[in-house]
Design a protein around this motif. Structure first.
Motif, mmCIF file in Angstrom:
data_model
loop_
_atom_site.group_PDB
_atom_site.id
_atom_site.type_symbol
_atom_site.label_atom_id
_atom_site.label_comp_id
_atom_site.label_asym_id
_atom_site.label_seq_id
_atom_site.Cartn_x
_atom_site.Cartn_y
_atom_site.Cartn_z
ATOM 1 N N ARG A 1 50.326 27.363 32.774
ATOM 2 C CA ARG A 1 49.035 28.003 32.474
ATOM 3 C C ARG A 1 48.179 27.107 31.584
ATOM 4 N N GLN A 2 48.798 26.480 30.603
ATOM 5 C CA GLN A 2 48.038 25.538 29.767
ATOM 6 C C GLN A 2 47.470 24.402 30.631
ATOM 7 N N TYR A 3 48.290 23.887 31.546
ATOM 8 C CA TYR A 3 47.838 22.768 32.372
ATOM 9 C C TYR A 3 46.658 23.170 33.266
ATOM 10 N N ALA A 4 46.677 24.399 33.762
ATOM 11 C CA ALA A 4 45.546 24.865 34.591
ATOM 12 C C ALA A 4 44.241 24.809 33.797
ATOM 13 N N ILE A 5 44.342 25.077 32.508
ATOM 14 C CA ILE A 5 43.149 25.052 31.639
ATOM 15 C C ILE A 5 42.735 23.622 31.310
ATOM 16 N N VAL A 6 43.712 22.791 30.957
ATOM 17 C CA VAL A 6 43.431 21.377 30.651
ATOM 18 C C VAL A 6 42.782 20.698 31.854
ATOM 19 N N ARG A 7 43.340 20.961 33.035
ATOM 20 C CA ARG A 7 42.859 20.304 34.249
ATOM 21 C C ARG A 7 41.413 20.671 34.533
ATOM 22 N N ARG A 8 41.094 21.922 34.297
ATOM 23 C CA ARG A 8 39.710 22.344 34.570
ATOM 24 C C ARG A 8 38.737 21.740 33.546
ATOM 25 N N ALA A 9 39.184 21.561 32.303
ATOM 26 C CA ALA A 9 38.333 20.898 31.298
ATOM 27 C C ALA A 9 38.094 19.434 31.681
ATOM 28 N N ILE A 10 39.135 18.784 32.183
ATOM 29 C CA ILE A 10 38.977 17.382 32.620
ATOM 30 C C ILE A 10 38.086 17.321 33.859
ATOM 31 N N HIS A 11 38.255 18.260 34.760
ATOM 32 C CA HIS A 11 37.400 18.302 35.947
ATOM 33 C C HIS A 11 35.921 18.415 35.583
ATOM 34 N N ALA A 12 35.619 19.187 34.565
ATOM 35 C CA ALA A 12 34.220 19.434 34.186
ATOM 36 C C ALA A 12 33.555 18.227 33.539
ATOM 37 N N THR A 13 34.363 17.290 33.053
ATOM 38 C CA THR A 13 33.830 16.189 32.252
ATOM 39 C C THR A 13 34.226 14.811 32.756
ATOM 40 N N ALA A 14 35.206 14.739 33.643
ATOM 41 C CA ALA A 14 35.817 13.469 34.045
ATOM 42 C C ALA A 14 36.315 12.698 32.820
ATOM 43 N N ASP A 15 36.745 13.419 31.814
ATOM 44 C CA ASP A 15 37.162 12.787 30.558
ATOM 45 C C ASP A 15 38.594 13.225 30.224
ATOM 46 N N PHE A 16 39.535 12.281 30.420
ATOM 47 C CA PHE A 16 40.940 12.610 30.190
ATOM 48 C C PHE A 16 41.286 12.761 28.706
ATOM 49 N N GLU A 17 40.378 12.421 27.818
ATOM 50 C CA GLU A 17 40.650 12.607 26.388
ATOM 51 C C GLU A 17 40.894 14.071 26.022
ATOM 52 N N PHE A 18 40.404 14.985 26.847
ATOM 53 C CA PHE A 18 40.622 16.403 26.521
ATOM 54 C C PHE A 18 42.094 16.782 26.576
ATOM 55 N N LYS A 19 42.871 15.986 27.312
ATOM 56 C CA LYS A 19 44.325 16.187 27.320
ATOM 57 C C LYS A 19 44.905 16.077 25.908
ATOM 58 N N GLU A 20 44.380 15.156 25.113
ATOM 59 C CA GLU A 20 44.883 14.958 23.747
ATOM 60 C C GLU A 20 44.256 15.933 22.752
ATOM 61 N N ALA A 21 43.029 16.358 23.013
ATOM 62 C CA ALA A 21 42.258 17.089 21.988
ATOM 63 C C ALA A 21 42.455 18.603 22.046
ATOM 64 N N ILE A 22 43.021 19.112 23.134
ATOM 65 C CA ILE A 22 43.092 20.576 23.280
ATOM 66 C C ILE A 22 44.261 21.166 22.487
ATOM 67 N N ARG A 23 44.039 22.348 21.927
ATOM 68 C CA ARG A 23 45.081 23.055 21.175
ATOM 69 C C ARG A 23 45.112 24.517 21.611
ATOM 70 N N PHE A 24 46.311 25.041 21.828
ATOM 71 C CA PHE A 24 46.495 26.454 22.180
ATOM 72 C C PHE A 24 47.259 27.125 21.055
ATOM 73 N N SER A 25 46.730 28.206 20.497
ATOM 74 C CA SER A 25 47.540 28.941 19.516
ATOM 75 C C SER A 25 48.541 29.801 20.284
ATOM 76 N N PRO A 26 49.690 30.165 19.661
ATOM 77 C CA PRO A 26 50.703 30.955 20.369
ATOM 78 C C PRO A 26 50.109 32.275 20.877
ATOM 79 N N GLY A 27 50.304 32.570 22.149
ATOM 80 C CA GLY A 27 49.832 33.840 22.697
ATOM 81 C C GLY A 27 48.358 33.872 23.072
ATOM 82 N N ALA A 28 47.635 32.760 22.881
ATOM 83 C CA ALA A 28 46.187 32.776 23.120
ATOM 84 C C ALA A 28 45.861 33.055 24.592
ATOM 85 N N ILE A 29 46.603 32.422 25.494
ATOM 86 C CA ILE A 29 46.299 32.586 26.918
ATOM 87 C C ILE A 29 46.556 34.031 27.340
#
Lengths: 210, 210
Positions: free
Chosen positions: A28-56
């Protein structure tokens, strides 16, 4: 629900899958990361994203029960209106639309987000632009016993942005955050859109990881 | 026209000035690059941006004579509506709004942009999302003797995006382009917003560099 995915979107996802390299996101986290990268063509979002426990799970739950989604700016609202309209059709607000003029000492988004939090304290807040709005929201939460179901914290820029994300990180609110200076309306919208798909795909089945 | 600049915007610009390092942009080009970086916190746009000769002057001229601005998507339209409304107030359209359903074999933005080009061939076209729209626009231009005043070519993504920019580069249309996969609605809007400021600041004085 393949109808939520245009073929071009699927082809883009396949490219990202090939290029992203090693990571430790769950599905589920990857589905979100992938869509953020898709929107920007910027793979740096892989490093910058943070999920708090239970957020999804908290976000999915809120979408399904019809909680309002509150964007800071109209670009974020525009970015989620299409998919939200085709699925859960939750109320969708933009904080900046609340005030035609900024009240003394506040930005329009800041004043608007405070009004939205007062009306919908358990809403889904999606901040893609205005660090002032995120700071004001966090401050109001500290003085309240109500909590948003989710904050997507992705303002962008050079002034107060990093600080606003640090303040969010210190709250106990379920959150998906982009640390650092980057972020933006497309990223914030992408995160909520990915969450809408997750909630819609497995409608009725919630599990607890992520 | 300091009223067009919020103090936070000026503080952000000062940070970018300190961090950008050596470059060979002229003043007008730099004003545009800086605003694209401000919108994304991504200094890579310094390397990816391209200006065709005379593009800035052609865009300024078109803004001043009231040429319509045509965005591919509503997020781009939203991103320029505020500043355009406070200044030249040119007609502002979003191609995607033209069709509620995609016609057979076309995307909505593609069909919409073709209609907008037929109606306003000398408009300012601002593409921040849809490579299909940029490809269709370039194709229509090749079969026409009319030319847009300016194309801002900044679609983003993994499918047809790089190719659409290569096709644009081969046209003789005045253009400000983001090469590679990156781009997006905030970048496209930032480029037009910077151009609006340039046109407004020195209203009545056009010079020819850039």
């Amino acid at each position: 629900m393949t109808s939520l995915f245009h073929p071009i979107l699927l082809e883009s996802f396949a490219t990202i899958d090939r290029e992203i390299g090693p990571h430790s996101f769950d599905d589920r986290q990857y589905a979100i990361v992938r869509r953020a990268i898709h929107a920007t063509a910027d793979f740096e979002f892989k490093e910058a994203i943070r999920f708090s426990p239970g957020a999804i799970s908290s976000g999915i739950d809120a979408l399904r029960r019809g909680a309002p989604a509150i964007a800071d700016v109209t670009m974020v609202k525009q970015g989620v209106a299409g998919l939200l309209g085709k699925t859960f059709n939750n109320p969708l607000l933009a904080a900046v639309d609340r005030f035609q003029q900024a009240p003394p000492g506040k930005t329009r988004t800041e004043a608007g987000i405070l009004e939205c939090f007062a009306e919908h304290p358990e809403g889904i807040f999606v901040i893609g632009n205005a660090p002032t709005a995120l700071l004001a929201l966090c401050d109001a939460i500290q003085r309240s016993d109500r909590r948003p179901a989710l904050i997507v914290g992705a303002p962008v820029g050079f002034v107060s942005v990093v600080e606003s994300k640090q303040v969010l990180a210190e709250t106990d609110v379920p959150q998906i955050r982009i640390d650092g200076r980057k972020g933006g309306s497309p990223v914030a919208a992408a995160i909520l859109n990915a969450l809408i798909v997750l909630a819609w795909q497995n409608n009725g089945q919630i599990n607890d990881e992520g």
